[in-house]
Design a protein around this motif. Structure first.
Motif, PDB file in Angstrom:
ATOM      1  N   VAL A  54       0.930  -1.550  -0.278  1.00 52.11           N
ATOM      2  CA  VAL A  54       0.310  -0.209  -0.057  1.00 52.11           C
ATOM      3  C   VAL A  54       0.666   1.284  -0.226  1.00 52.11           C
ATOM      4  O   VAL A  54       0.441   2.377  -0.827  1.00 52.11           O
ATOM      5  CB  VAL A  54      -0.733  -0.136   0.927  1.00 52.11           C
ATOM      6  CG1 VAL A  54      -1.279   1.703   1.138  1.00 52.11           C
ATOM      7  CG2 VAL A  54      -2.219  -0.780   0.650  1.00 52.11           C
ATOM      8  N   ALA A  55       2.005   1.326   0.884  1.00 46.56           N
ATOM      9  CA  ALA A  55       3.102   2.369   0.349  1.00 46.56           C
ATOM     10  C   ALA A  55       3.733   2.284  -0.710  1.00 46.56           C
ATOM     11  O   ALA A  55       3.208   4.576  -0.823  1.00 46.56           O
ATOM     12  CB  ALA A  55       3.849   2.421   1.460  1.00 46.56           C
ATOM     13  N   THR A  56       3.698   1.901  -1.476  1.00 46.57           N
ATOM     14  CA  THR A  56       4.262   1.905  -2.607  1.00 46.57           C
ATOM     15  C   THR A  56       3.086   2.377  -3.619  1.00 46.57           C
ATOM     16  O   THR A  56       3.838   3.347  -4.296  1.00 46.57           O
ATOM     17  CB  THR A  56       5.280   0.254  -3.047  1.00 46.57           C
ATOM     18  OG1 THR A  56       6.332  -0.099  -2.021  1.00 46.57           O
ATOM     19  CG2 THR A  56       5.550   0.644  -4.624  1.00 46.57           C
ATOM     20  N   GLU A  57       2.763   2.170  -3.119  1.00 46.45           N
ATOM     21  CA  GLU A  57       1.206   2.342  -4.420  1.00 46.45           C
ATOM     22  C   GLU A  57       1.042   3.646  -3.652  1.00 46.45           C
ATOM     23  O   GLU A  57       0.544   4.867  -5.110  1.00 46.45           O
ATOM     24  CB  GLU A  57      -0.129   1.759  -3.908  1.00 46.45           C
ATOM     25  CG  GLU A  57       0.200   0.041  -4.785  1.00 46.45           C
ATOM     26  CD  GLU A  57      -0.658  -1.118  -4.164  1.00 46.45           C
ATOM     27  OE1 GLU A  57      -2.521  -0.316  -3.247  1.00 46.45           O
ATOM     28  OE2 GLU A  57      -0.949  -2.509  -4.547  1.00 46.45           O
ATOM     29  N   VAL A  58       0.958   4.427  -3.310  1.00 44.91           N
ATOM     30  CA  VAL A  58       0.216   5.648  -2.413  1.00 44.91           C
ATOM     31  C   VAL A  58       1.639   6.044  -3.061  1.00 44.91           C
ATOM     32  O   VAL A  58       1.132   7.360  -4.063  1.00 44.91           O
ATOM     33  CB  VAL A  58      -0.346   6.088  -0.976  1.00 44.91           C
ATOM     34  CG1 VAL A  58       0.090   7.378  -0.600  1.00 44.91           C
ATOM     35  CG2 VAL A  58      -0.930   5.128  -0.601  1.00 44.91           C
ATOM     36  N   LEU A  59       3.034   6.182  -2.435  1.00 50.82           N
ATOM     37  CA  LEU A  59       3.793   6.847  -3.126  1.00 50.82           C
ATOM     38  C   LEU A  59       4.019   7.334  -4.909  1.00 50.82           C
ATOM     39  O   LEU A  59       4.029   7.965  -5.318  1.00 50.82           O
ATOM     40  CB  LEU A  59       5.429   6.302  -2.339  1.00 50.82           C
ATOM     41  CG  LEU A  59       6.322   6.860  -2.747  1.00 50.82           C
ATOM     42  CD1 LEU A  59       6.593   8.046  -2.136  1.00 50.82           C
ATOM     43  CD2 LEU A  59       7.792   6.294  -2.229  1.00 50.82           C
ATOM     44  N   ALA A  60       3.585   5.904  -5.214  1.00 48.01           N
ATOM     45  CA  ALA A  60       3.652   6.073  -7.255  1.00 48.01           C
ATOM     46  C   ALA A  60       2.738   6.942  -7.607  1.00 48.01           C
ATOM     47  O   ALA A  60       2.735   7.766  -8.813  1.00 48.01           O
ATOM     48  CB  ALA A  60       3.376   4.382  -7.002  1.00 48.01           C
ATOM     49  N   ARG A  61       1.662   6.964  -6.736  1.00 48.73           N
ATOM     50  CA  ARG A  61       0.427   7.559  -7.080  1.00 48.73           C
ATOM     51  C   ARG A  61       0.753   8.866  -6.951  1.00 48.73           C
ATOM     52  O   ARG A  61       1.140  10.132  -7.362  1.00 48.73           O
ATOM     53  CB  ARG A  61      -1.260   7.349  -6.442  1.00 48.73           C
ATOM     54  CG  ARG A  61      -1.305   6.460  -7.384  1.00 48.73           C
ATOM     55  CD  ARG A  61      -3.240   6.406  -6.498  1.00 48.73           C
ATOM     56  NE  ARG A  61      -3.436   6.607  -5.447  1.00 48.73           N
ATOM     57  CZ  ARG A  61      -3.341   5.494  -4.788  1.00 48.73           C
ATOM     58  NH1 ARG A  61      -3.119   3.992  -4.182  1.00 48.73           N
ATOM     59  NH2 ARG A  61      -3.463   5.105  -2.405  1.00 48.73           N
ATOM     60  N   TYR A  62       1.204   9.447  -6.019  1.00 57.18           N
ATOM     61  CA  TYR A  62       2.188  10.788  -5.445  1.00 57.18           C
ATOM     62  C   TYR A  62       2.805  11.276  -6.298  1.00 57.18           C
ATOM     63  O   TYR A  62       3.237  12.231  -6.966  1.00 57.18           O
ATOM     64  CB  TYR A  62       2.549  10.503  -4.094  1.00 57.18           C
ATOM     65  CG  TYR A  62       3.475  11.846  -3.324  1.00 57.18           C
ATOM     66  CD1 TYR A  62       2.187  13.211  -2.803  1.00 57.18           C
ATOM     67  CD2 TYR A  62       4.584  12.350  -3.766  1.00 57.18           C
ATOM     68  CE1 TYR A  62       2.981  14.471  -2.570  1.00 57.18           C
ATOM     69  CE2 TYR A  62       5.277  13.326  -3.398  1.00 57.18           C
ATOM     70  CZ  TYR A  62       4.177  14.630  -2.864  1.00 57.18           C
ATOM     71  OH  TYR A  62       5.173  15.735  -2.713  1.00 57.18           O
ATOM     72  N   ARG A  63       4.034  10.467  -6.902  1.00 61.50           N
ATOM     73  CA  ARG A  63       5.224  11.133  -7.871  1.00 61.50           C
ATOM     74  C   ARG A  63       3.935  11.131  -8.883  1.00 61.50           C
ATOM     75  O   ARG A  63       4.990  12.195  -9.747  1.00 61.50           O
ATOM     76  CB  ARG A  63       6.234  10.067  -7.704  1.00 61.50           C
ATOM     77  CG  ARG A  63       7.080   9.587  -6.238  1.00 61.50           C
ATOM     78  CD  ARG A  63       7.597   8.404  -6.797  1.00 61.50           C
ATOM     79  NE  ARG A  63       9.095   8.837  -5.660  1.00 61.50           N
ATOM     80  CZ  ARG A  63       9.371   7.522  -5.477  1.00 61.50           C
ATOM     81  NH1 ARG A  63       9.387   6.580  -6.039  1.00 61.50           N
ATOM     82  NH2 ARG A  63      10.213   7.833  -4.110  1.00 61.50           N
ATOM     83  N   ALA A  64       3.969  10.882  -9.374  1.00 54.44           N
ATOM     84  CA  ALA A  64       2.839  10.109 -10.742  1.00 54.44           C
ATOM     85  C   ALA A  64       2.218  11.300 -10.730  1.00 54.44           C
ATOM     86  O   ALA A  64       1.969  12.483 -12.104  1.00 54.44           O
ATOM     87  CB  ALA A  64       1.446   9.226 -11.175  1.00 54.44           C
ATOM     88  N   ASN A  65       1.488  11.850  -9.569  1.00 52.65           N
ATOM     89  CA  ASN A  65       0.701  13.274 -10.065  1.00 52.65           C
ATOM     90  C   ASN A  65       1.465  14.507  -9.488  1.00 52.65           C
ATOM     91  O   ASN A  65       0.748  15.308 -10.102  1.00 52.65           O
ATOM     92  CB  ASN A  65      -0.773  13.053  -8.812  1.00 52.65           C
ATOM     93  CG  ASN A  65      -2.117  12.347  -8.259  1.00 52.65           C
ATOM     94  OD1 ASN A  65      -2.047  12.248  -9.951  1.00 52.65           O
ATOM     95  ND2 ASN A  65      -2.292  11.775  -7.627  1.00 52.65           N
ATOM     96  N   ASN A  66       2.671  14.520  -9.294  1.00 54.27           N
ATOM     97  CA  ASN A  66       3.698  15.982  -8.954  1.00 54.27           C
ATOM     98  C   ASN A  66       4.598  15.720 -10.095  1.00 54.27           C
ATOM     99  O   ASN A  66       5.881  16.744 -10.181  1.00 54.27           O
ATOM    100  CB  ASN A  66       3.631  15.577  -7.222  1.00 54.27           C
ATOM    101  CG  ASN A  66       2.803  16.109  -6.230  1.00 54.27           C
ATOM    102  OD1 ASN A  66       2.583  16.545  -6.358  1.00 54.27           O
ATOM    103  ND2 ASN A  66       2.825  15.381  -5.693  1.00 54.27           N
TER     104      ASN A  66
END
Length: 81
Positions: free
Chosen positions: A66-78
């Motif tokens: 879950v932490a990896t998925e959240v970080l990936a979404r954050y990076r994609a959005n930023n």
């Protein structure tokens, strides 16, 4: 089954447990009924490392996933900024 550090005791105070054992150091071993992997993932993130899934096997690495998925979404959005 969850191992819950003393600093995350709010978990056992906030959610019903099927069984609960308090250890001498103030940590807990708890069995919880979880109807949603998504809900459990959010709980694990909120606990900031204070809760570890010990069973069943398919949920043991959930916090990391879950932490990896959240970080990936954050990076994609930023990545556009």
């Amino acid at each position: 089954t969850l191992d819950i550090a003393a600093e995350a005791a709010w978990v056992v105070e906030s959610y019903p447990c099927r069984s609960l054992t308090e250890n001498a150091d103030g940590s807990f071993r708890a069995e919880m009924v979880v109807n949603s992997e998504h809900w459990l993932g959010r709980l694990l993130l909120r606990a900031e490392g204070g809760v570890t899934v010990t069973s069943p096997d398919h949920l043991v690495g959930l916090q990391s996933r879950v932490a990896t998925e959240v970080l990936a979404r954050y990076r994609a959005n930023n990545s556009d900024t």
